[in-house]
Motif scaffolding. Structure first.
Motif, short mmCIF file in Angstrom:
data_model
loop_
_atom_site.label_atom_id
_atom_site.label_comp_id
_atom_site.label_asym_id
_atom_site.label_seq_id
_atom_site.Cartn_x
_atom_site.Cartn_y
_atom_site.Cartn_z
N VAL A 86 0.86 -1.18 0.00
CA VAL A 86 0.00 0.00 0.00
C VAL A 86 0.90 1.23 0.00
N PRO A 87 0.80 2.08 -1.02
CA PRO A 87 1.70 3.23 -1.11
C PRO A 87 1.62 4.14 0.12
N GLY A 88 2.79 4.46 0.69
CA GLY A 88 2.86 5.33 1.85
C GLY A 88 3.29 6.73 1.45
N LEU A 93 0.33 16.44 -0.64
CA LEU A 93 1.48 17.16 -1.19
C LEU A 93 1.66 16.79 -2.66
N SER A 94 2.38 17.63 -3.38
CA SER A 94 2.61 17.35 -4.79
C SER A 94 3.59 16.19 -4.96
N VAL A 95 3.63 15.68 -6.17
CA VAL A 95 4.57 14.61 -6.48
C VAL A 95 6.00 15.07 -6.21
N ARG A 96 6.34 16.26 -6.66
CA ARG A 96 7.69 16.79 -6.44
C ARG A 96 7.98 16.93 -4.95
N GLY A 139 -1.44 3.05 -10.33
CA GLY A 139 -0.11 2.68 -10.79
C GLY A 139 0.91 3.79 -10.58
N GLN A 140 0.50 5.04 -10.82
CA GLN A 140 1.41 6.16 -10.62
C GLN A 140 1.78 6.33 -9.16
N LYS A 141 0.83 6.07 -8.26
CA LYS A 141 1.14 6.13 -6.83
C LYS A 141 2.19 5.08 -6.47
N GLN A 142 2.06 3.90 -7.05
CA GLN A 142 3.05 2.84 -6.80
C GLN A 142 4.42 3.28 -7.32
N TRP A 143 4.45 3.88 -8.50
CA TRP A 143 5.72 4.35 -9.06
C TRP A 143 6.34 5.44 -8.20
N LEU A 144 5.50 6.34 -7.68
CA LEU A 144 6.03 7.41 -6.83
C LEU A 144 6.69 6.83 -5.59
N GLU A 145 6.05 5.82 -4.99
CA GLU A 145 6.68 5.25 -3.79
C GLU A 145 7.94 4.47 -4.15
N ILE A 146 7.96 3.82 -5.30
CA ILE A 146 9.21 3.20 -5.74
C ILE A 146 10.29 4.26 -5.87
N GLY A 147 9.93 5.41 -6.45
CA GLY A 147 10.89 6.50 -6.57
C GLY A 147 11.40 6.97 -5.23
N MET A 148 10.51 7.09 -4.25
CA MET A 148 10.93 7.51 -2.91
C MET A 148 11.87 6.47 -2.29
#
Length: 248
Positions: A86-88, A93-96, A139-148
């Motif tokens: 589950v994306p944390g 807040l913005s993606v950036r 999917g984008q939320k998952q990618w954002l957390e992978i990025g973090m």
């Protein structure tokens, strides 16, 4: 020397023996997928490696160092990073801003914005940089957390069902990301159910069943193993001797 090694790892919750004498080794630069039917002990093993649970017995080594008793944050400082199912993310807040929070203590101010731009491009989120993270697709939320998780450039990336809820195209794109990270030297351990993703990325696969290592090998070896098909499809109950016959 293995980057991560679990030796005879056991975890009891009261009278329930969830992880049963598990041996697991990840070589540097390997993508290793952990699969198994529901209740096999995958999540418990994952949390033992991360330090969220303490084992009842056994050892965990990371980079040759015994980390069995270390807290999670100390393991992260030594080069582990994790992305949960589950994306944390910070939805308001913005993606950036999410990436900035994850990265600000690890990059000098002069380099931070360029690193964020590079990561946004890698995640295919450059067009959503100013969007609230809560407005992203699943999917984008998952990618954002992978990025973090990868912004810290860990030696070992732990992924808990990274493609859960994704479309086939998103799953393929996620696999591409993991392969690119691996090409840059990152070792990955993923708990996953999606066999298309496993087939795409895995160098080695470990199958857990009833808390034990049931089989290990390449994805082709695992798919061809009739015993593995049996535990997934419920065709039979393997004998208690079956884990001893696991692939080398």
């Amino acid at each position: 020397m293995a980057l991560l090694e679990a030796r005879a790892l056991n975890k009891h919750f009261g009278g329930l023996h969830v992880t049963n004498n598990v041996d697991l080794a990840l070589e540097p630069g390997e993508i290793h997928c952990l699969i198994g039917p529901n209740g096999a002990g995958k999540s418990t093993l994952f949390r033992l490696i991360l330090g969220e649970h303490q084992p009842s017995s056994g050892q965990i080594l990371f980079g040759g160092e015994d980390i069995t008793a270390l807290k999670s944050y100390k393991r992260i400082r030594r080069g582990m990073s994790v992305k949960f199912q589950v994306p944390g993310i910070f939805k308001a807040l913005s993606v950036r801003q999410n990436l900035e929070i994850a990265m600000q203590q690890h990059y000098p101010p002069a380099a931070l914005h360029a690193e964020i731009d590079r990561l946004l491009d890698f995640l295919k989120l450059e067009g959503e940089a100013k969007q609230l993270a809560g407005n992203l697709s699943h999917g984008q939320k998952q990618w954002l957390e992978i990025g973090m998780a990868v912004s810290l450039k860990p030696r070992l990336l732990l992924l808990d069902e990274p493609t859960a809820g994704m479309s086939p195209d998103e799953t393929r794109a996620t696999g591409d990301m993991i392969q690119r990270l691996n090409a840059d030297g990152m070792t990955v351990l993923a708990v996953e159910h999606d066999m298309a993703f496993v087939r795409q990325v895995a160098h080695k696969v470990t199958v857990l069943h009833l808390g034990q290592v049931f089989a290990q090998g390449t994805i082709d070896e695992i798919v061809a193993d009739e015993r593995v098909a049996a535990i997934y499809l419920g065709q039979s109950t393997p004998s208690t001797d079956a884990p001893e016959a696991a692939h080398a």
